[in-house]
Design an enzyme around this catalytic site. Structure first.
Site, PDB file in Angstrom:
ATOM      1  N   ASP A  23       0.809  -1.211   0.000  1.00 44.27           N
ATOM      2  CA  ASP A  23       0.000   0.000   0.000  1.00 44.27           C
ATOM      3  C   ASP A  23       0.842   1.261   0.000  1.00 44.27           C
ATOM      4  O   ASP A  23       0.304   2.356  -0.171  1.00 44.27           O
ATOM      5  CB  ASP A  23      -0.939   0.003   1.212  1.00 44.27           C
ATOM      6  CG  ASP A  23      -2.354   0.372   0.829  1.00 44.27           C
ATOM      7  OD1 ASP A  23      -2.721   0.183  -0.333  1.00 44.27           O
ATOM      8  OD2 ASP A  23      -3.092   0.870   1.704  1.00 44.27           O
ATOM      9  N   ASP A  29     -12.024  -5.839  10.593  1.00 39.70           N
ATOM     10  CA  ASP A  29     -12.095  -7.292  10.652  1.00 39.70           C
ATOM     11  C   ASP A  29     -13.349  -7.757  11.402  1.00 39.70           C
ATOM     12  O   ASP A  29     -14.077  -8.639  10.931  1.00 39.70           O
ATOM     13  CB  ASP A  29     -10.827  -7.853  11.292  1.00 39.70           C
ATOM     14  CG  ASP A  29     -10.417  -7.086  12.540  1.00 39.70           C
ATOM     15  OD1 ASP A  29     -11.178  -6.197  12.966  1.00 39.70           O
ATOM     16  OD2 ASP A  29      -9.336  -7.371  13.089  1.00 39.70           O
TER      17      ASP A  29
END
Length: 1115
Positions: free
Chosen positions: A403, A816
């Site tokens: 990223d 998550d």
């Protein structure tokens, strides 16, 4: 015997006639030794008439290791695949997708044929220095029988010009296999079905004679093989066994003939443990109700404020305990059967003689963002552990998400792919565990234990030397990239100066040359530059995709003893597919941190490999058990596994101090809470070490098996249509949900169908036919890679449901938990897979400050969940009641910090005021307190028994619960309220990963003390309680009638608070007492101010027992 492919057989008359079939042998005769020798056209012409023995003599030969089909169409496919794997693809918003052919990706030479930049022979065309196309072994691929070496570009040019080979000037053969009746997908020839004959295939094995040539006669003898069928040989009906129909070739047993066995089992907790555990939960719950009722009915009239605060806190603690304890009412353990999995999916059989695997593919994701905080060496070791996983090589695809778009990460991954050429076969040859090189070479035990091969020590020594050199190269990459970039930038500056001189410009004018970052092949890096520039900065760069390792062949490729450093002659040297991905980032777009990066990987992998299952790992979490993926497959491929959305593995950590001072292992949660949820609807998703079903992550509901059930004797169903996936989803609305990628939309049905269990049992009502996944997947082409670049663009998710319903969910720093909650809320269930050998291992911050910031991030995400539509109060009926309580606890537990801080100050307030939370210590209060305490202790002991948690670990967890509850959790509540009320966004930094440990003290980070405002509340609590104890002790001593009973009551609870804060205080001391002075100054001033403020507001009334003690006495 000729091994060249042909579509025609030559008749004695000289005319050519097409024959149906595969490869042929022309004009062969058998020698006395049993071998076959072919006669060339010159031999036939010289002999005159053709003997009758050779009339219409045609033999169809099954594929053997030395007999592989090649044709011009396959050469074109190899050319396209090699072009794709050797090119760096870039693209993005308002830009054209470009493919930059990479001659080299690292400064060192690479050798493995699957890797980008691998070198082959030089093209024989004049003035061309291109590399010849290679096969899976790295051998030259020549499209013409004359063996003229030609590269891909020259071959395509020759095809376009006149279709003639530049070497022999003959046309390239354009074989067309579309008319073949023979199926080569399993590398076998099928015998024609007939009465008394099984339609079976013959297993091809590697058999060579002393000269190293393939001995076909030996292969026939040792494998009971045949020549196939033709006028030369026809297998007898009973050659495979007695009776023909009952014969089984080569002793192979069809899996369908074996008794059906489940792949997993649920093991309940022994009744001698779980029954008393549930009974104690009930007893404590009842006692808590009566205790709180008694406390409310009997206030302390002398200190109503103290009594009121204590009762409110106790009521909240009881509510919090219910949320945490009740979901633990039904814990379970699970076991898998790896042998049954192998027999069902990987066992050679008459229908699968080569033993091709029927297991579904798995795409493995690794995410990283900053090479400074997440060292490339750590990430590279994680990648190496994935590439060497014990799973069918052709079924594995590894994706790394960078990223940060850093060239350092890119070249480190290329180095890892190059080193995998040695490391992966070494692991397979000697059955190495763990398969992370750094962890393996750090093991202190005897490495030769359970190793049977005589060359293990020699191989290990060589690999260790190569790994040390690999680490040196990785660690030297930052300096190497800097020096390379400086050299190229200096060259560009000299070119600019020369140009200015030639153009007659002012020589005193300052020269502006961008400080670019350069790749090894002398071109600009399309990602983030070290010196930021437009289109080359963090948050502003093109999308990048590089296939580091192209997809492997579908069948094993054995190494050779002379190929390299180590003898891999009997080892499969193939490597899984490995892709580097850096999604496009542009200013003005919300890239959604890790969740956005993971969704980009989901889309790119759907286009390139489309594995029905996906395993995500953090860059510092590596595969510790090479069979972990197989263990997870035992659940999703078992009967009833079609409604499992993910398999969560426990997190295990390395490098933690033996005492686990700050409860970094978190075993109470991973071995207690998660096992308990496994008995309800499944464990929550914890961010790493989780294997997802791709179809579930796309936002669909679990399949309704009764809807697609065909009949009682047929458990196979067809792939779902769009309306079957979601009744509310029209085929024309797919772009609105998933984006405008046609390839991505078409991959959904395939992923769903391939993820189903085998339809090998009548009870499987939603299965797929056996053998479906044995066919090789299509090779990569430029169109697919260009599509993958498109789906990682920053604009792709605009006006779609990515991050809202599809993929990882946006809007929380704990994406998550939210992602797992959404799946459970749609009716899916999850499974907790605890393996005998840890599945994955990673690193955890053992430093106090880093640990507190980690907990702060988790707690802040929980507060965000509480104030969002993901609150379990708003869940659907598909979420079970106990699962709802567990998710409620996830969102509520940070708010306990408010009551916990108040309760921690109550002992000090009691000591200062001389009052207590009750009027008098009567027998009822003490009995209630004793029963509640005894029940808590017994519950802890029984929980330790069924969860396997050590008692010391349980106590460490209790200590850190108070430490984090009085620091990080309180800050999380404040930050969450600020975000909800004022709209202030929360930003967090990455937790730093340790690249290498201090040789003198591997726990050096434990003693580092870094200032953080989170430390203030616990320090204030500790100092106020210490001052209160000293104050009460001095007041009791100097009073005319010492009231020790009052002092003991308040001091006991103060010591209870201080005992929980002991690890925190020890952490502040550091190794040599290097705690920042400001910490003690601020904390001391705050504690003294609070103490003086209280005394000023409520000064002591006198020194007598009655005025101070308020009648405080034991009954």
């Amino acid at each position: 015997m000729s091994n060249q492919p042909s579509k025609k057989t030559r008749n004695p008359g000289g005319s050519d006639s097409g024959s149906r079939g595969g490869q042929t042998v022309k004009f062969a005769r058998r020698t006395s030794s049993g071998r076959y020798v072919n006669l060339s056209q010159e031999d036939l012409d010289a002999s005159g008439d053709i003997p009758g023995d050779y009339m219409n003599y045609t033999v169809h030969i099954p594929l053997t290791p030395d007999n592989q089909p090649t044709d011009s169409s396959s050469v074109a496919v190899k050319a396209e695949e090699q072009y794709v794997s050797n090119s760096l693809f870039t693209g993005g918003f308002n830009s054209v997708t470009r493919a930059h052919l990479m001659d080299k990706v690292i400064d060192n030479e690479v050798h493995h044929p699957q890797m980008v930049g691998s070198k082959g022979s030089i093209c024989a065309m004049p003035a061309c220095d291109g590399n010849v196309m290679t096969d899976e072994r790295g051998q030259d691929v020549t499209p013409c029988d004359c063996r003229f070496r030609i590269c891909r570009d020259c071959y395509l040019d020759a095809q376009k010009d006149n279709g003639l080979c530049p070497g022999c000037k003959e046309p390239y053969k354009s074989a067309d296999y579309d008319e073949d009746d023979v199926e080569y997908s399993n590398r076998t020839l099928q015998l024609p079905p007939g009465e008394g004959r099984n339609n079976n295939n013959n297993m091809t094995m590697m058999k060579r004679n002393q000269n190293g040539e393939f001995d076909h006669n030996r292969w026939l003898f040792e494998t009971s093989g045949t020549h196939g069928y033709g006028s030369a040989f026809w297998p007898q009906d009973d050659m495979y066994g007695e009776g023909g129909d009952n014969g089984i070739p080569g002793g192979m047993v069809d899996p369908s003939d074996k008794p059906w066995k489940p792949l997993s089992r649920t093991l309940p907790i022994p009744a001698g443990i779980i029954s008393p555990y549930r009974l104690l939960m009930l007893v404590r719950l009842v006692v808590l109700v009566f205790f709180l009722q008694w406390r409310i009915v009997h206030p302390n009239e002398d200190a109503v404020w103290l009594w009121g605060m204590s009762v409110v806190c106790e009521v909240w603690f009881a509510f919090s305990w219910i949320l945490d304890q009740v979901p633990k009412i039904h814990p379970v353990n699970r076991a898998t059967d790896l042998q049954a999995l192998h027999d069902k999916f990987d066992m050679p059989s008459p229908s699968n003689p080569t033993g091709r695997s029927d297991l579904p593919g798995v795409d493995m994701f690794v995410s990283t963002a900053d090479p400074e905080k997440e060292p490339p060496l750590v990430t590279a070791n994680t990648i190496l552990s994935i590439l060497s996983v014990d799973y069918p090589v052709e079924k594995v695809a590894c994706y790394i998400s960078d990223d940060g778009g850093a060239l350092l990460t890119f070249e480190a991954m290329a180095e890892a792919a190059s080193f995998a050429d040695l490391w992966v076969p070494f692991c397979r040859k000697h059955n190495i565990e763990p398969r992370n090189p750094e962890s393996y070479f750090s093991i202190k035990t005897d490495p030769t234990k359970n190793k049977s091969r005589s060359d293990f020590v020699k191989d290990r020594r060589k690999i260790k030397r190569e790994y040390d050199e690999f680490k040196v190269r990785i660690n030297a990459l930052p300096d190497s990239i800097r020096r390379r970039s400086d050299a190229f930038n200096a060259r560009e500056e000299m070119k600019m100066i020369k140009h200015l001189r030639e153009s007659g410009a002012d020589p005193l004018e300052p020269i502006k040359v961008q400080k670019a970052t350069w790749m090894a092949d002398g071109t600009h890096w399309p990602g983030t530059w070290v010196v930021s520039a437009p289109d080359h900065a963090k948050g502003d760069h093109s999308g990048i995709l590089q296939v580091m390792l192209k997809p492997p062949s579908c069948d094993p490729v054995m190494g050779k003893s002379e190929d390299g450093l180590i003898d891999y002659s009997d080892v499969d040297i193939r490597l899984p597919m490995f892709v580097y991905v850096s999604r496009e980032k542009r200013p003005g777009y919300d890239h959604n941190k890790k969740a956005g990066a993971m969704n980009a990987l989901v889309r790119a992998s759907a286009v390139l490999s489309n594995g029905p299952f996906m395993l995500n790992l953090d860059c510092d979490h590596y595969i510790y058990n090479c069979k972990a993926v197989r263990e997870g497959m035992c659940f999703v491929m078992d009967r009833g596994g079609e409604d499992i959305c993910y398999v969560q593995f426990p997190q295990r950590f390395e490098g933690i101090d033996p005492s686990d001072r700050y409860a970094n292992r978190n075993t109470v949660f991973f071995d207690g809470n998660m096992r308990a949820l496994d008995g309800v609807q499944g464990p929550v998703y914890v961010g790493t070490g989780c294997m997802f079903r791709r179809f579930a992550l796309y936002g669909f509901n679990p399949p309704q098996t009764q809807k697609f059930e065909t009949n009682k004797n047929d458990s196979e169903t067809q792939p779902l249509n769009t309306s079957d996936m979601d009744p509310d989803l029209d085929v024309h609305l797919l772009p609105k949900r998933f984006g405008n990628s046609t390839m991505l939309a078409e991959s959904i049905r395939i992923a769903e169908f391939h993820a189903r269990p085998l339809a090998d049992h009548p009870a499987v009502k939603f299965g797929r036919p056996p053998g479906l996944l044995r066919t090789p997947r299509d090779p990569l082409d430029a169109a697919a890679v260009a599509e993958a670049v498109s789906v990682i663009s920053c604009w792709y998710e605009d006006k779609t449901e990515w991050g809202d319903r599809v993929g990882w969910i946006y809007g929380s720093v704990t994406e998550d938990v939210v992602t797992g909650y959404r799946m459970h809320n749609r009716g899916w269930r999850s499974v907790y897979c605890v393996t005998k050998r840890d599945a994955f291992r990673g690193s955890a911050p053992i430093n106090l400050t880093d640990r507190l910031h980690q907990v702060l991030r988790w707690a802040t995400g929980s507060v965000e969940i509480f104030f969002s539509r993901n609150n379990a109060f708003l869940a659907t009926r598909k979420l079970k009641a106990l699962q709802r309580l567990a998710y409620l606890n996830v969102g509520i537990y940070p708010f306990t910090s408010i009551f916990l801080i108040v309760y921690c100050f109550l002992p000090a307030l009691s000591l200062f005021s001389g009052q207590f939370i009750v009027q008098t210590l009567n027998i009822t209060f003490l009995v209630y307190l004793l029963i509640i305490t005894v029940c808590l202790i017994l519950l802890a002991i029984l929980e330790v028994k069924w969860s396997g948690v050590a008692l010391e670990e349980w106590w460490r967890n209790e200590q850190f619960w108070l430490i984090s509850g009085t620091s990080a959790h309180l800050a999380a509540v404040l930050q969450g309220l600020l975000k909800v009320i004022a709209g202030i966004e929360i930003s967090f930094t990455l937790t730093s990963k340790s690249a290498a440990e201090d040789e003198d003290d591997i726990y050096a980070d434990l003693y580092l003390v870094k200032w953080s405002s989170l430390m203030i509340p616990p320090i204030v609590i500790a100092m106020v309680n210490i001052i209160a104890i000293v104050w009460a002790f001095a007041r009791t001593i100097y009073s005319s009638v010492p009231a020790w009973s009052k002092f003991v009551g308040g001091a006991f609870f103060s010591f209870w608070v201080l005992a929980h804060l002991y690890p925190f205080a020890k952490g502040l001391m550091g190794r040599r007492g290097k705690t920042p002075t400001i910490v003690f100054v601020w904390s001391g001033l705050i504690a003294i101010t609070l103490s003086l403020l209280y005394i000023a507001i409520s000064p002591p009334k006198g020194s007598t027992t009655e005025s101070v003690g308020g009648g405080f006495q034991f009954p």
